[in-house]
Design a protein around this motif. Structure first.
Motif, short mmCIF file in Angstrom:
data_model
loop_
_atom_site.label_atom_id
_atom_site.label_comp_id
_atom_site.label_asym_id
_atom_site.label_seq_id
_atom_site.Cartn_x
_atom_site.Cartn_y
_atom_site.Cartn_z
N LEU A 40 0.87 -1.18 0.00
CA LEU A 40 0.00 0.00 0.00
C LEU A 40 0.90 1.23 0.00
CD1 LEU A 40 -2.74 1.39 0.31
CD2 LEU A 40 -2.59 1.01 2.76
N VAL A 41 0.88 1.98 -1.09
CA VAL A 41 1.73 3.18 -1.13
C VAL A 41 0.88 4.43 -1.27
CG1 VAL A 41 3.82 2.14 -2.05
CG2 VAL A 41 2.09 2.98 -3.62
N GLY A 42 1.46 5.52 -0.84
CA GLY A 42 0.79 6.80 -0.89
C GLY A 42 1.62 7.78 -0.11
N GLU A 43 1.39 9.07 -0.35
CA GLU A 43 2.18 10.06 0.35
C GLU A 43 1.73 10.18 1.80
OE1 GLU A 43 3.56 13.40 -2.57
OE2 GLU A 43 1.46 12.98 -2.86
N MET A 44 2.52 10.92 2.59
CA MET A 44 2.14 11.04 3.98
C MET A 44 0.82 11.80 4.11
SD MET A 44 5.20 13.52 5.26
CE MET A 44 6.66 13.12 4.33
N GLY A 45 0.01 11.38 5.07
CA GLY A 45 -1.27 12.04 5.26
C GLY A 45 -2.35 11.56 4.33
N THR A 228 6.20 -7.38 -2.71
CA THR A 228 4.76 -7.64 -2.73
C THR A 228 4.29 -8.26 -4.05
OG1 THR A 228 4.35 -5.41 -3.53
CG2 THR A 228 4.25 -5.74 -1.17
N ASP A 229 3.11 -8.90 -3.99
CA ASP A 229 2.50 -9.48 -5.18
C ASP A 229 1.57 -8.48 -5.84
OD1 ASP A 229 3.66 -11.80 -4.19
OD2 ASP A 229 1.87 -12.26 -3.03
N ARG A 230 0.80 -7.80 -4.98
CA ARG A 230 -0.19 -6.87 -5.50
C ARG A 230 0.00 -5.53 -4.82
NH1 ARG A 230 -5.78 -6.98 -5.20
NH2 ARG A 230 -5.57 -7.96 -3.19
N LEU A 231 -0.37 -4.47 -5.50
CA LEU A 231 -0.06 -3.15 -4.96
C LEU A 231 -1.26 -2.23 -5.09
CD1 LEU A 231 2.19 -1.36 -3.86
CD2 LEU A 231 2.90 -0.88 -6.17
N TYR A 232 -1.58 -1.55 -3.98
CA TYR A 232 -2.61 -0.52 -3.99
C TYR A 232 -1.93 0.85 -3.93
CZ TYR A 232 -6.52 -3.66 -2.98
OH TYR A 232 -7.49 -4.62 -3.05
N VAL A 233 -2.45 1.80 -4.69
CA VAL A 233 -1.97 3.17 -4.58
C VAL A 233 -3.09 3.97 -3.96
CG1 VAL A 233 -1.07 5.19 -5.78
CG2 VAL A 233 -0.55 2.92 -6.63
N MET A 234 -2.75 4.73 -2.91
CA MET A 234 -3.78 5.45 -2.18
C MET A 234 -3.55 6.94 -2.32
SD MET A 234 -4.81 4.69 1.71
CE MET A 234 -6.39 5.17 2.35
N TYR A 235 -4.64 7.70 -2.46
CA TYR A 235 -4.50 9.15 -2.46
C TYR A 235 -5.66 9.79 -1.70
CZ TYR A 235 -4.07 13.96 -3.82
OH TYR A 235 -3.96 15.32 -3.76
N ALA A 236 -5.34 10.62 -0.76
CA ALA A 236 -6.31 11.40 0.00
C ALA A 236 -7.55 10.60 0.41
CB ALA A 236 -6.73 12.64 -0.78
N GLY A 237 -7.33 9.45 1.00
CA GLY A 237 -8.44 8.75 1.62
C GLY A 237 -9.13 7.68 0.81
N SER A 238 -8.70 7.45 -0.43
CA SER A 238 -9.26 6.29 -1.12
C SER A 238 -8.23 5.69 -2.07
CB SER A 238 -10.54 6.66 -1.87
OG SER A 238 -10.30 7.75 -2.70
N MET A 239 -8.50 4.45 -2.49
CA MET A 239 -7.58 3.77 -3.38
C MET A 239 -7.77 4.31 -4.79
SD MET A 239 -6.16 1.81 -1.29
CE MET A 239 -6.51 1.44 0.41
N GLU A 241 -5.64 3.12 -7.51
CA GLU A 241 -5.25 2.12 -8.49
C GLU A 241 -4.82 0.85 -7.78
OE1 GLU A 241 -2.59 3.59 -11.44
OE2 GLU A 241 -2.56 1.73 -12.57
N VAL A 242 -5.16 -0.30 -8.38
CA VAL A 242 -4.66 -1.56 -7.85
C VAL A 242 -4.30 -2.47 -9.01
CG1 VAL A 242 -7.03 -2.39 -7.56
CG2 VAL A 242 -5.16 -3.60 -6.45
N ALA A 243 -3.16 -3.16 -8.89
CA ALA A 243 -2.73 -4.09 -9.92
C ALA A 243 -1.67 -5.00 -9.34
CB ALA A 243 -2.17 -3.34 -11.12
N LYS A 244 -1.31 -6.02 -10.09
CA LYS A 244 -0.14 -6.82 -9.71
C LYS A 244 1.05 -5.86 -9.68
CE LYS A 244 -1.70 -11.19 -9.92
NZ LYS A 244 -1.97 -11.82 -8.64
N THR A 245 1.94 -6.05 -8.71
CA THR A 245 3.02 -5.09 -8.53
C THR A 245 3.80 -4.85 -9.83
OG1 THR A 245 3.20 -5.92 -6.30
CG2 THR A 245 4.99 -4.54 -7.07
N LYS A 246 4.12 -5.94 -10.53
CA LYS A 246 4.91 -5.82 -11.76
C LYS A 246 4.17 -4.98 -12.79
CE LYS A 246 8.16 -9.54 -12.35
NZ LYS A 246 8.08 -11.00 -12.38
#
Lengths: 328, 326
Positions: A40-45, A228-239, A241-246
């Motif tokens: 799960l990645v995203g900027e601080m906050g 990781t196998d799968r990756l979520y990208v989070m921005y300002a309180g919701s996801m 994008e999600v996909a296989k990490t590669k």
């Protein structure tokens, strides 16, 4: 596909504070399958830690309120669980490693006291409750996280250990009882590169050995790539994008994921991308529609009015962006 | 003797020791390097390696225990209060955490007008306001920020103010002590690009301190690696990443997490990082890295290696390279 181990469905978390309501989480959808390593990645906050704390039910309530949503763990809603059940969940099923091991450990008790307390708590129902047994178990878990000289570590206070060793102790505490889900909240961020690398490798090894699912949170893209196998990208309180990490690293689709990836400095050199203008919005009065639209270069009129749902763009690849609404 | 070089800053055998109750901490222990006019010199190392101490000694917050700091050939190894006003105007610093380096009780205007007033850079009230507005425009902040306080603006914006403050006196040398490590990548990219742009525009020289090697690859022209108060390796950035020689450099490079396969190919494969940086109070004898080194030899625990030049501009301090190049 198999049944999800953990599923967050359309969860909202608000904080009622003096200045108004902070609408932090805005419809989070998140799935972890058994044995899977999810990033799960995203900027601080952006709400990463808030999401994880909601799973553990350790959000301070009040000020936090969860007006909507459910967190299903093996089909049961964590948000509706009774205290007894919740204790069992924290004891045996989900555990969490925090970002700053110095703050996670109590400075006035020795590692031995803290670790043995954890073991006593986790194995209360079991047979192994006598003193010697607990001590042996403590030494055993410390060995498992490759801490040298575990007998000495047990007598030390947290401040006598280095940052990397403290984080190893925290990991060992998380692993005392067999867990099904391990939440690692930026486990290496406060540590040096070489130590961070060691900690991440240790986590990966342990998870594979025990077949535990992992949620790895990070603000740096590099850390999750190999883990990781799968990756979520989070921005300002919701996801967003999600996909296989590669797949996500090869073809990021959401403008935010693209910006994030372009802004990361690379070893191959050649300068750094532009970065993204602006910053994470205020949560008291967040932008309407897609929360990214004020910073987005490809924003359309619809982005202002409606919050984009997830659009499926490929196998396991979903994007919450209106640019892909007609994608088939 | 006058040496004609284009070095703006030269550090010779600099030592800075601190006396503590546990013993003497050798934070910086005999390092030498020089920064050329208009270049970005990168200083990398883990926490506790002495990077910041070097910066603080150059700026004059510390007096060196031994050794010299030369600025344009002139010895400046004295404390800040003994330095001339003109020198303070020339060398400026940007700190790591803008949250603590900006006074929360002062408005952005007060923060930015202080260097202008101290160095007599403006004649009257109107002039000061104009200059501050110019500075804010330069770092791409709205002009009405002049009335705001640090707590009201974001972390990246605070760092922009700190940079504007450093550049207010028109310096020629700026120390950047991890200017972006407290910030997000998207903000970091903006700040770094801005710094590169200012460097070209004002012909600045940077001493850039960071622990992030991928970032270093993109900003620095030459890089030095520090470990426990000593420099292990100095090389031009491209050479440094293509052909790392010191085992510690190789370990660092193999530990960083990257985001593409091309980068993965650049990393040295074999070395697996182990151990931690020892306490600087209790530095191991011989080469301070020998406890973690995968290529350890007998001599390493006895003798401290000296710097040797392996190829032009590429120097290493390691016994592996000492014998072959004598």
């Amino acid at each position: 596909m198999a049944k999800p181990l953990l599923e967050i469905k359309d969860m909202y978390v608000w904080f009622k504070v003096f200045g108004g309501i902070l609408k932090v989480l805005d419809g989070v959808n998140f799935i972890v399958y058994p044995g899977e390593k999810v990033g799960l990645v995203g900027e601080m906050g952006c709400g990463k830690t808030t999401t994880m704390k909601a799973i553990m039910r350790i959000l301070p309530m009040p000020p936090a309120v969860i007006p909507r949503g459910e967190i299903l763990f093996k089909g049961q809603d964590i948000l509706k669980m009774k205290q007894v059940k919740l204790q069992h969940l924290r004891k045996k099923e989900i555990s969490m490693i925090f970002q700053d091991p110095t703050a996670a450990l109590n400075p006035v008790f020795t590692i031995g006291t803290q670790l043995q307390d954890t073991i006593r708590f986790a194995e209360k129902s079991g047979k192994n409750t006598e003193k010697e047994g607990i001590r042996t178990r403590a030494i055993q878990v410390l060995k498992e996280v490759s801490l040298p000289d575990p007998e000495r570590v047990l007598q030390n206070y947290p401040l006598q250990l280095s940052g990397g060793m403290r984080q190893r102790v925290c990991i060992s505490m998380a692993l005392v009882s067999t867990n099904e889900l391990l939440i690692a909240d930026e486990p290496g961020t406060s540590l040096d590169v070489t130590i961070k690398d060691q900690i991440l490798r240790l986590l990966k090894e342990l998870a594979e050995k025990r077949n535990t699912s992992i949620i790895l949170i990070s603000h740096a893209l590099g850390a999750v790539r190999g883990m990781t196998d799968r990756l979520y990208v989070m921005y300002a309180g919701s996801m967003v994008e999600v996909a296989k990490t590669k797949e996500l690293f090869a073809h990021p689709l959401h403008p935010y994921s693209q910006g994030l990836l372009a802004a990361t400095p690379r070893l191959t050199g050649g300068g750094i991308g532009e970065g993204i203008d602006g910053r994470i919005p205020e949560y008291i009065n967040p932008p309407t529609g897609c929360r990214f639209h004020p910073r987005c270069k490809q924003a359309m009129p619809i982005c202002k009015d409606k919050k984009p749902p997830f659009f499926k763009v490929g196998k396991d690849h979903e994007v919450a962006c209106f640019l892909f609404q007609n994608h088939r | 003797m006058i040496i004609l070089t284009n070095n703006i800053l030269t550090i010779e055998q600099l030592k800075k020791h601190f006396v503590t109750r546990q013993g003497i901490v050798k934070a910086v222990d005999g390092i030498s390097f020089s920064v050329k006019e208009g270049e970005t010199f990168g200083l990398v190392g883990e926490s506790g390696s002495g990077k910041s101490t070097v910066a603080y000694t150059v700026i004059g917050m510390y007096k060196p225990t031994k050794g010299k700091v030369l600025y344009r050939g002139k010895n400046i190894s004295q404390e800040s209060k003994k330095r001339s006003q003109a020198l303070k105007k020339e060398i400026r610093i940007v700190f790591q955490d803008p949250g603590t380096s900006l006074n929360p009780a002062r408005s952005i205007r007060q923060i930015l007008e202080l260097p202008l007033k101290i160095h007599n850079l403006s004649r009257n009230h109107k002039d000061i306001v104009n200059k501050i507005e110019e500075l804010l425009k330069m770092v791409q902040l709205p002009v009405d920020y002049i009335y705001k306080y640090p707590l009201m603006i974001g972390g990246g914006e605070k760092q922009m103010v700190a940079i504007a403050r450093a550049l207010a006196t028109n310096p020629s040398f700026v120390l950047l002590d991890e200017p972006t490590s407290a910030l997000d990548v998207s903000v970091q990219a903006k700040i770094i690009n801005m710094l590169i742009q200012f460097q070209k525009k004002f012909n600045l020289s940077y001493l850039f301190i960071t622990h992030d090697l991928s970032l270093m690859r993109n900003v620095a022209s030459r890089v030095a690696i520090m470990y426990l108060g000593k420099i292990c390796e100095i090389a031009p950035a491209s050479e440094f990443f293509k052909n790392p020689l010191h085992p510690y450099t190789q370990m660092l490079l193999s530990s960083i997490s990257v985001i593409s396969d091309e980068e993965e190919a650049l990393k040295p494969k074999k070395i697996i990082s182990k151990g931690e940086i020892p306490s600087p109070v209790n530095v191991p004898p011989g080469c301070s890295f020998h406890l973690r080194c995968p290529n350890k030899m007998d001599i390493c625990s006895r003798e401290d290696p000296v710097m040797v030049e392996v190829s032009k501009g590429h120097t290493v301090r390691c016994h592996l390279y000492t014998n072959t190049h004598v």
